[in-house]
Design an enzyme around this catalytic site. Structure first.
Site, short mmCIF file in Angstrom:
data_model
loop_
_atom_site.label_atom_id
_atom_site.label_comp_id
_atom_site.label_asym_id
_atom_site.label_seq_id
_atom_site.Cartn_x
_atom_site.Cartn_y
_atom_site.Cartn_z
N LYS A 99 -1.05 -6.14 8.40
CA LYS A 99 -2.02 -7.06 8.99
C LYS A 99 -1.24 -8.16 9.72
O LYS A 99 -0.20 -8.61 9.22
CB LYS A 99 -2.90 -7.73 7.93
N LYS A 112 -14.42 0.92 -1.99
CA LYS A 112 -13.75 0.06 -2.96
C LYS A 112 -14.03 0.57 -4.38
O LYS A 112 -15.17 0.87 -4.73
CB LYS A 112 -14.26 -1.37 -2.83
#
Length: 366
Positions: A265, A162
């Site tokens: 997703k 990240k």
């Protein structure tokens, strides 16, 4: 067979330790479970795990959406998933997360009723084991390097890092991870929309020496035009995530040539069937696909691993590693992800059963 009950519930399960991401620190995962019961007593469970900042709807929004949809579904055949999805669309536009939780429960119920796993309902799996992608948060470089080395030692061969914004700390974090693992891990960088259009290209150019397999969602989700411009100017493959909201958004990404890879997703796309359709659409356009979510419980993890196993366009490194971050779960036998692979169960439905004691412990009283 008819649906007689659809019950949503919110659970709050602690993480092993707080996790720092682009959207802040997470110490508890709040999820929405859905329990569907048929008139012959067969039941099924679904689960979605929203992340504040990433997911636009809260657990309370999703819970309310399931309650609103449930009245329209009672009396339908739970095995007819297409009719259930159509009824939900007629009743409530959008609400992808609520629909995903219900559809997951319906497929789990159908698999249990027929005695087959959900991957059989989707046409069958191509692989038996899913390679998983490790997750390294927006942490100090030395900590990121330590975590990467630990993931590698456990058997993981891919990892996501990240990076929040275009500051030097992000470059240092990526450099530290690459130095710690050498060429033994494939590395991805996820910006979670944290760059401006002007920052994106020069910052991604600065990452080129670290041999990244992809960079993910550098700019805001509604800037598909900016994604297309960035992609034309960089050499690292670009993945769209937050921008992939619906079939229409995927078509727009394809039309503009705004990504090399797209991420889907089950929660974000409104269920397994619709996610699989989008995977096939992306594959037809020559795009590769990543599946998975950063946080989550066993039920949703099994659902996304099932999706990943059923289409050759899906890249290795499924990002459904939520249970590794959790201190507990709501199923009686949590899955083992510790060595970087998930072996798909062959049990009926999703292959997991909810533990009533755990459910009582973590369920929020609404």
């Amino acid at each position: 067979m008819r649906i007689v009950q659809i019950e949503p519930m919110i659970v709050e399960v602690p993480l092993r330790k707080p996790v720092t991401g682009v959207h802040g620190v997470t110490s508890v995962q709040s999820s929405v479970l859905v329990h569907v019961v048929a008139d012959d007593g067969v039941d099924g469970w679904g689960d979605v795990d929203p992340t504040p900042g990433y997911t636009l709807e809260s657990v309370d929004d999703i819970h309310a959406g399931v309650e609103r949809l449930s009245g329209a579904l009672v009396g339908l055949d739970p095995r007819n998933t297409h009719r259930a999805l159509a009824r939900m669309d007629e009743t409530l536009p959008g609400a992808f997360e609520a629909k995903a939780a219900i559809e997951m429960a319906l497929l789990d119920l159908k698999g249990r009723a027929l005695g087959v796993p959900v991957h059989s309902l989707l046409g069958g799996r191509l692989i038996d084991e899913i390679q998983l992608n490790a997750w390294i948060g927006a942490v100090p470089p030395a900590q990121a390097a330590h975590e990467a080395a630990d993931w590698l030692a456990r058997g993981f061969t891919t990892a996501k890092i990240k990076v929040s914004g275009a500051g030097e700390i992000g470059l240092e974090r990526v450099a530290a991870v690459r130095a710690a693992v050498g060429g033994r891990m494939a590395l991805r960088v996820d910006f979670n929309e944290s760059l401006t259009s002007d920052q994106a290209v020069p910052f991604i150019h600065a990452l080129e020496s670290y041999d990244l397999t992809l960079v993910e969602q550098p700019v805001a989700r509604d800037r598909i035009d900016a994604l297309a411009e960035i992609r034309r100017k960089i050499r690292i493959p670009l993945m769209a995530d937050e921008s992939v909201t619906s079939p229409a958004s995927l078509i727009e990404i394809i039309r503009r040539e705004a990504a090399d890879i797209v991420k889907v997703k089950a929660m974000k796309q409104g269920g397994l069937l619709r996610t699989r359709s989008m995977v096939e659409c992306a594959a037809a356009a020559g795009l590769r696909v990543v599946i998975g979510h950063g946080f989550g419980l066993t039920l949703s993890t099994l659902a996304e691993a099932t999706l990943a196993a059923t289409n050759a366009a899906v890249l290795p490194g499924c990002e459904a590693v939520g249970p590794l971050k959790m201190a507990a779960d709501v199923v009686d036998e949590p899955i083992d992800l510790g060595h970087g692979v998930l072996k798909l169960p062959d049990g009926a439905g999703l292959g997991a059963s909810v533990d009533p004691r755990a459910l009582a412990r973590y369920r929020r009283q609404t």
